[in-house]
Design a protein around this motif. Sequence first.
Motif, PDB file in Angstrom:
ATOM      1  N   ASN A 105       0.809  -1.214   0.000  1.00  0.00           N
ATOM      2  CA  ASN A 105       0.000   0.000   0.000  1.00  0.00           C
ATOM      3  C   ASN A 105       0.845   1.268   0.000  1.00  0.00           C
ATOM      4  O   ASN A 105       0.426   2.291  -0.546  1.00  0.00           O
ATOM      5  N   ASP A 106       2.040   1.220   0.588  1.00  0.00           N
ATOM      6  CA  ASP A 106       2.862   2.430   0.602  1.00  0.00           C
ATOM      7  C   ASP A 106       3.388   2.754  -0.797  1.00  0.00           C
ATOM      8  O   ASP A 106       3.470   3.925  -1.183  1.00  0.00           O
ATOM      9  N   ALA A 108       0.570   4.264  -2.724  1.00  0.00           N
ATOM     10  CA  ALA A 108       0.362   5.669  -2.364  1.00  0.00           C
ATOM     11  C   ALA A 108       1.300   6.575  -3.162  1.00  0.00           C
ATOM     12  O   ALA A 108       0.920   7.698  -3.543  1.00  0.00           O
ATOM     13  N   ARG A 118       0.324   9.661  -6.288  1.00  0.00           N
ATOM     14  CA  ARG A 118       0.874  11.017  -6.423  1.00  0.00           C
ATOM     15  C   ARG A 118       1.701  11.211  -7.686  1.00  0.00           C
ATOM     16  O   ARG A 118       2.093  12.335  -8.005  1.00  0.00           O
ATOM     17  N   VAL A 159      -9.900   5.126   2.696  1.00  0.00           N
ATOM     18  CA  VAL A 159      -8.804   5.097   1.725  1.00  0.00           C
ATOM     19  C   VAL A 159      -9.182   5.884   0.479  1.00  0.00           C
ATOM     20  O   VAL A 159      -8.374   6.656  -0.059  1.00  0.00           O
ATOM     21  N   SER A 185      -9.033   9.615   1.050  1.00  0.00           N
ATOM     22  CA  SER A 185      -7.642  10.043   1.265  1.00  0.00           C
ATOM     23  C   SER A 185      -6.897  10.123  -0.064  1.00  0.00           C
ATOM     24  O   SER A 185      -6.027  10.984  -0.250  1.00  0.00           O
ATOM     25  N   ILE A 186      -7.234   9.233  -1.000  1.00  0.00           N
ATOM     26  CA  ILE A 186      -6.646   9.311  -2.339  1.00  0.00           C
ATOM     27  C   ILE A 186      -7.049  10.618  -3.006  1.00  0.00           C
ATOM     28  O   ILE A 186      -6.217  11.329  -3.588  1.00  0.00           O
ATOM     29  N   SER A 220      -5.150  13.464  -1.518  1.00  0.00           N
ATOM     30  CA  SER A 220      -3.712  13.485  -1.783  1.00  0.00           C
ATOM     31  C   SER A 220      -3.379  13.791  -3.241  1.00  0.00           C
ATOM     32  O   SER A 220      -2.222  14.057  -3.566  1.00  0.00           O
TER      33      SER A 220
END
Length: 478
Positions: free
Chosen positions: A207-208, A211, A215, A230, A233-234, A237
């Motif tokens: 998952n990191d 992420a 971006r 989630v 948050s996407i 971000s």
Amino acid sequence: MTTPYWVAGRPRTGTDVLEVRSPYDGALAGRTTTATLEDVEAAVAGAAGARAACAATPAHVRAAALDHVSRRLAERAEEVAALITAESGKPLKWARLEVARAVSTFRWGAEEARRWSGTLQRLDTDPAATGRMALVRRAPRGPVLGIAPFNFPLNLVAHKVAPAIAVGAPIVLKPAPATPMTALLLGEILAETDLPAGCWSVLPLSNDVAAQLVRDPRLPVVSFTGSVPVGWSIRESAPRKHVTLELGGNAAVVVGPDQGDEGSLAWAASRIATFAMYQAGQSCISVQRVFIHRDVAEALTERVVEAVQKLVTGDPTDDATDVGPLIDEQAACRVESWVEEAVVAGGRVLTGGTRDGAAYAPTVLTDVPAEAKVSCEEVFGPVVVLDPVDSVDEAFTRVNDSRFGLQAGVFTRDLQLAFRAARELEVGGVVIGDVPSFRADQMPYGGVKDSGTGREGVCAAMEDLTEERVLVLTGVDV
């Protein structure tokens, strides 16, 4: 055997082994590796580099590729269904249905790719634009990062991949960590097509790392299906990206006062029982809240409980099994704690309410306070709450008293009530005469409020992945 992942259409293998095991008995479902950082970079660079080539690919090439995937899935249907069951614990009968739906999803993609054209707009409706005509077409926004969930490891992957290929957008797909094997098998089938290099990748990722991809400016579109926290948050971000979110729900059913005859009661009870518990409740449109007009509440409640008690639980590889385990024991423990909380608050268990490892018994509750988690949050487990109401007005108010709004079902034969439901219920879709769990893969599908933004359904998703471009022709005699 270690199954490879796919980087720009080519098989690759990393060093960190990922073993996928059945949530039912821990049996090994498959073995792959997590994509290396070098391969992740190669996949993203490949997608960015293939942007122009994919967009310029003739429609017949894209359609042929999608037709091939559809055909090969149909040919390998039993193998694919067995793999879905092995890695997710989904009963085989439901896994077979998922494969059939994916076959249709890719077929729809092929058909839409052939239809994907522009529209002509005459501009001489205004004197200043005499002799002009506009050709309005849609072009891909750019490479897509597709993030898929565990509960439909094939068909929700299909709803990322098919629309992207159909419009000519490269896609980097991240399957769910719990269920990557089916997506990797799909990659094997995609590798048999003539799509340009870089058009697609399938990467098991932590998952990191995912992420970081969210971006990455080289992936201007993110299509995510999964949990509410989630998903939003996407969106937060990547505020400058085009983000589509298919998130959770606590799908509601309204049973009208005209459903008191035996046939209507039997149909509603069967559908509610089946689709509250199918996939162990792990569907965003599983039936979770049922508001029953008091005139029929007692009779329907009795029939729902009877229907739930007849569901067969156990080994998901058995053709007779209706309800299998949740994705893992942690998920089952969470459901157990939510039911216990509801009971402490005054709720009653009419059937079920027990856990065995990752399996939770199909459970029917009543007298549950509206603020209990099983009422106001997404259970994502085999639990349904039955609530008598005094009027349709009350039922509609209760449906809308939710931060979610994906789909709702209304059992009625009253045409006026059907159209009223479509006007008043704050959801993405209303199903009349059935549960909210119905979904046709070619129709627009998605929610409002915390259930997300954007729409799936092949043609709707194609529009989401593209943007309008206008060509104005001058000196044209219309």
